[in-house]
Design a protein around this motif. Structure first.
Motif, PDB file in Angstrom:
ATOM      1  N   ARG A  38      -3.133   1.011  -1.782  1.00  0.00           N
ATOM      2  CA  ARG A  38      -3.349  -0.162  -2.645  1.00  0.00           C
ATOM      3  C   ARG A  38      -4.519   0.074  -3.587  1.00  0.00           C
ATOM      4  NH1 ARG A  38      -2.343  -3.250   2.156  1.00  0.00           N
ATOM      5  NH2 ARG A  38      -4.603  -3.473   2.435  1.00  0.00           N
ATOM      6  N   GLN A  39      -5.591   0.692  -3.070  1.00  0.00           N
ATOM      7  CA  GLN A  39      -6.730   0.986  -3.928  1.00  0.00           C
ATOM      8  C   GLN A  39      -6.338   1.974  -5.022  1.00  0.00           C
ATOM      9  OE1 GLN A  39      -9.615  -0.387  -4.081  1.00  0.00           O
ATOM     10  NE2 GLN A  39     -10.507   0.987  -5.609  1.00  0.00           N
ATOM     11  N   GLN A  52      -3.377   2.384  -6.275  1.00  0.00           N
ATOM     12  CA  GLN A  52      -2.521   1.696  -7.233  1.00  0.00           C
ATOM     13  C   GLN A  52      -3.340   0.818  -8.180  1.00  0.00           C
ATOM     14  OE1 GLN A  52       0.282  -0.375  -4.798  1.00  0.00           O
ATOM     15  NE2 GLN A  52       1.251   1.506  -4.055  1.00  0.00           N
ATOM     16  N   ARG A  53      -4.374   0.172  -7.628  1.00  0.00           N
ATOM     17  CA  ARG A  53      -5.237  -0.624  -8.511  1.00  0.00           C
ATOM     18  C   ARG A  53      -5.931   0.268  -9.537  1.00  0.00           C
ATOM     19  NH1 ARG A  53      -6.276  -3.709  -3.708  1.00  0.00           N
ATOM     20  NH2 ARG A  53      -8.023  -2.345  -3.168  1.00  0.00           N
ATOM     21  N   GLU A  54      -6.412   1.413  -9.081  1.00  0.00           N
ATOM     22  CA  GLU A  54      -7.050   2.341 -10.019  1.00  0.00           C
ATOM     23  C   GLU A  54      -6.046   2.847 -11.049  1.00  0.00           C
ATOM     24  OE1 GLU A  54      -8.753   5.372  -7.663  1.00  0.00           O
ATOM     25  OE2 GLU A  54     -10.363   4.101  -6.842  1.00  0.00           O
ATOM     26  N   GLN A  55      -4.821   3.121 -10.590  1.00  0.00           N
ATOM     27  CA  GLN A  55      -3.788   3.569 -11.515  1.00  0.00           C
ATOM     28  C   GLN A  55      -3.487   2.500 -12.559  1.00  0.00           C
ATOM     29  OE1 GLN A  55      -0.393   4.694  -9.237  1.00  0.00           O
ATOM     30  NE2 GLN A  55      -1.406   6.400  -8.231  1.00  0.00           N
ATOM     31  N   MET A  56      -3.409   1.260 -12.105  1.00  0.00           N
ATOM     32  CA  MET A  56      -3.106   0.175 -13.037  1.00  0.00           C
ATOM     33  C   MET A  56      -4.211   0.017 -14.073  1.00  0.00           C
ATOM     34  SD  MET A  56      -0.841  -1.987 -13.814  1.00  0.00           S
ATOM     35  CE  MET A  56       0.157  -1.960 -12.321  1.00  0.00           C
ATOM     36  N   MET A  57      -5.462   0.085 -13.609  1.00  0.00           N
ATOM     37  CA  MET A  57      -6.579  -0.040 -14.549  1.00  0.00           C
ATOM     38  C   MET A  57      -6.574   1.118 -15.543  1.00  0.00           C
ATOM     39  SD  MET A  57      -9.560  -1.267 -11.911  1.00  0.00           S
ATOM     40  CE  MET A  57     -10.813  -1.163 -13.185  1.00  0.00           C
TER      41      MET A  57
END
Length: 663
Positions: free
Chosen positions: A397-398, A400-405
């Motif tokens: 999840r972390q 993916q959040r970094e990927q999204m940002m």
């Protein structure tokens, strides 16, 4: 008289509060010291109270703490334990009194049998002093009467108290008051019978009315104290429904049913064993040195056969986040005194620990450690939970959040680059037209200057084309093509410059149809191959680059980083570009697709090759994931939608918020 009454009340309150406070702190000091103190108080009251049963006692003495008043604090303690805990707890206290009485009788007999010592030692002086008290017939009779009469009355008090509560009263103090009043009346009656039997009826002097008022006042005071203590320690409003004679009948059941008791103990033991052995958590008993005394089935499974080795310790397989061996005692105590007074009874929680057993996969653990004592030695009850799946999910999840940002940042850069490139391209066209016109009119000796301007325009135009590719605004001419054919096309373009590098292709022997722009995707693969070649420039032999095409599968580690969590693996095809030996740092990996970022020397790269590949793949509704570490090689995986599926039509081009950052 008033002073005597007040003194009596104060003494009663002090004794009662002392016993009640001792009971209130039973979990801190232990139940055994509480029962021991109660037994000592029983012996003290027995020694003092029995001496007042003699026929020579006058009426005034009955108004002191004797004649039954001395026992009231103990009756109060018995009723409080009976109400706040359960019948078994009150029975344990009563049995403790029986044991104290037996020990006292044994000491009594020892003193009687001990001959007088002519020497003046401390022990002989003690026995001589006691001999004068207990060797007379009257003293022995008084003590025996006190022991058996008080044990009998204590057995009745919980019964009387429960009988009052069963009548529907809402106040505990009423039950306490009536039980104590009955106790005083029975004490008076048994004392009168004893005096009449031993000294005659004329020797008995009944208690004066003032003495009875004093006793009832003391009983009322203790009833109020007991009521408020019970209310303060009852967490919720409740009404116990117990049989009146249960306190006595359960004793009979206990002694008449040893077989049933053993069967019950065996049943509970089996229940606990089933719970512990079938628990999904690791449960262990560990000594101070880290030796495992006992472990349940799941703990044995996780740690392995080494748990049975003689020199095995827990710190050999459990490590903290800094990779240091984890020892339960060192982590929870600073000195021995703290361990004995503070740690025992507390539960400590430890997170981010790792279990590394031989020949087994590393496991993330959370541990709860409870400090207890076994045979006088400190041990720990350790309960561990496997947190590997939860932490892996949290890491994903972390990520993916970094990927999204990162994706959003690249998307913003793409919009900016696309607008700049479009306007800059218009300016270049004006310069190019002016340059062409100037070429026809310039003098021959100045033609090289105009050619320099023309060459700069063409290079700037190529750069704007790359920027437009990164911004996903380039032209798109798609057709159906097999992934294996795409790889062969890219390799044909790469082979002339792949000197000293072994190139290998692996394609799954099934159709792998893609709906793509072959020229653009071949350029993407070529850029990746060229970057791989440059990375292997100073690497030792052998230098290998592998291209692999296959159907995407949910079991692939790279699939976990898909931007669209609802995507179906069967709708995608993946192409791997992997090179060996060298790799890149995490910082470099995160900036890999940033425009104009390059690790090459100045003049050897524009930093637009991989960003353009990013834009091209995103324009085809796919994404790129990169795995790399220093000296471990690099694996770049391209996911593209299979031709003829819905993924071809609904990808990141239409949903910019789901764009993958490709690493």
């Amino acid at each position: 008289m008033i002073q005597l009454i007040l003194a009596t009340q104060v003494e009663l309150v002090v004794l009662s509060v002392g016993l009640v406070v001792l009971y209130g702190f039973r979990y801190l000091i232990g139940t055994a010291p509480t029962y021991l103190a109660a037994g000592l108080y029983f012996i003290f009251a027995l020694m003092v109270g029995s001496s007042r049963l003699a026929p020579t006692v006058d009426a005034a003495s009955t108004m002191t703490l004797y004649g039954g008043l001395l026992w009231l604090p103990f009756v109060l303690l018995l009723i409080i334990i009976y109400e706040l805990e359960d019948t078994a707890a009150a029975q344990r206290l009563y049995l403790g009194l029986v044991i104290s009485a037996v020990l006292f009788l044994a000491l009594f007999m020892l003193i009687m049998l001990q001959p007088a010592e002519p020497t003046k030692s401390a022990l002989s002086e003690f026995f001589s002093a006691v001999h004068s008290l207990v060797l007379t017939q009257d003293s022995r009779n008084e003590l025996l009467h006190g022991i058996f009469s008080q044990l009998f009355l204590f057995l009745l008090m919980p019964i009387v108290y429960q009988a009052v509560l069963n009548q529907g009263t809402k106040y505990y103090g009423v039950g306490i008051f009536i039980a104590m009043s009955v106790y005083l009346a029975l004490t008076e009656a048994l004392g009168a019978i004893f005096i009449c039997l031993t000294a005659g009826s004329k020797a008995y002097t009944p208690t004066v009315p003032a003495g009875w008022f004093l006793r009832l006042g003391a009983v009322a005071l203790l009833a109020v104290l007991g009521h408020f203590f019970i209310v303060a320690n009852t967490p919720y409003k409740r009404k116990r429904t117990r049989k009146t004679l249960k306190f006595m009948t359960s004793f009979i059941d206990f002694f008449l049913s040893p077989e049933r008791m053993m069967r019950s103990l065996s049943e509970w033991s089996e229940r606990y064993r089933v719970v512990v052995e079938n628990s999904s958590d690791l449960i262990m008993l560990v000594t101070r040195e880290g030796k495992i005394l006992n472990a349940n089935r799941i703990a044995t499974k996780y740690i392995g056969k080494v748990i049975d080795e003689q020199n095995f310790r827990l710190d050999q397989v459990i490590f903290d986040a800094d990779n240091n061996p984890w020892t339960w005692l060192e982590k929870t105590q600073d000195n021995e005194e703290e361990h004995e007074t503070v740690l025992r009874g507390r539960v400590y929680h430890y997170q981010n620990l790792f279990l590394r057993a031989p020949n087994r996969k590393q496991v993330d653990l959370d541990l709860n450690v409870s400090h207890v004592q076994l045979e006088g030695q400190p041990i720990a009850v350790i309960i561990g939970r496997d947190m590997t799946a939860q932490r892996e999910e949290a890491r994903q999840r972390q990520s993916q959040r970094e990927q999204m940002m990162h994706s959003q940042r690249l998307e913003s850069l793409g919009e900016l680059a696309g607008g700049i490139a479009h306007d800059f391209n218009n300016l270049l066209q004006s310069i190019q037209i002016s340059t062409d016109a100037l070429m026809q009119k310039v003098a021959p000796q100045n033609e090289h200057l105009v050619k320099n301007i023309d060459e700069g325009c063409r290079r700037a135009s190529a750069l704007t084309s790359q920027l437009l590719g990164f911004a996903r605004k380039g032209k798109f001419h798609a057709d159906t093509l097999d992934a294996s054919a795409l790889i062969e096309h890219a390799l044909q373009l790469f082979q002339p410059v792949a000197k000293g590098i072994v190139c290998r292709t692996i394609c799954e022997p099934v159709p792998l149809p893609l709906f793509i722009d072959e020229i653009q995707l071949a350029q993407v693969l070529l850029n990746m191959l060229i970057n791989s070649r440059d990375a292997l420039k100073d690497a030792p032999e052998p230098k290998r680059i592998t291209l692999r095409a296959e159907n995407a599968r949910e079991q692939m580690p790279e699939w976990q980083f898909r931007p669209d969590r609802n995507a179906d693996a069967k709708d995608y095809i993946c192409i791997h570009v992997r090179y060996n030996v060298v790799g890149m740092s995490e910082t470099t990996r995160k900036k890999l697709f940033d425009p104009f970022f390059t690790t090459k020397p100045a003049g050897h790269g524009t930093g637009m090759g991989l960003p353009m590949a990013f834009g091209c793949i995103a324009n085809h509704h796919g994404w790129i994931h990169v795995e790399s570490a220093p000296n471990e090689g690099c694996d770049m995986t391209i996911f593209l939608p299979r031709a003829g599926t819905d993924a071809v039509q609904g990808g990141p081009e239409n949903k910019s918020d789901s764009l993958s950052p490709m690493h």
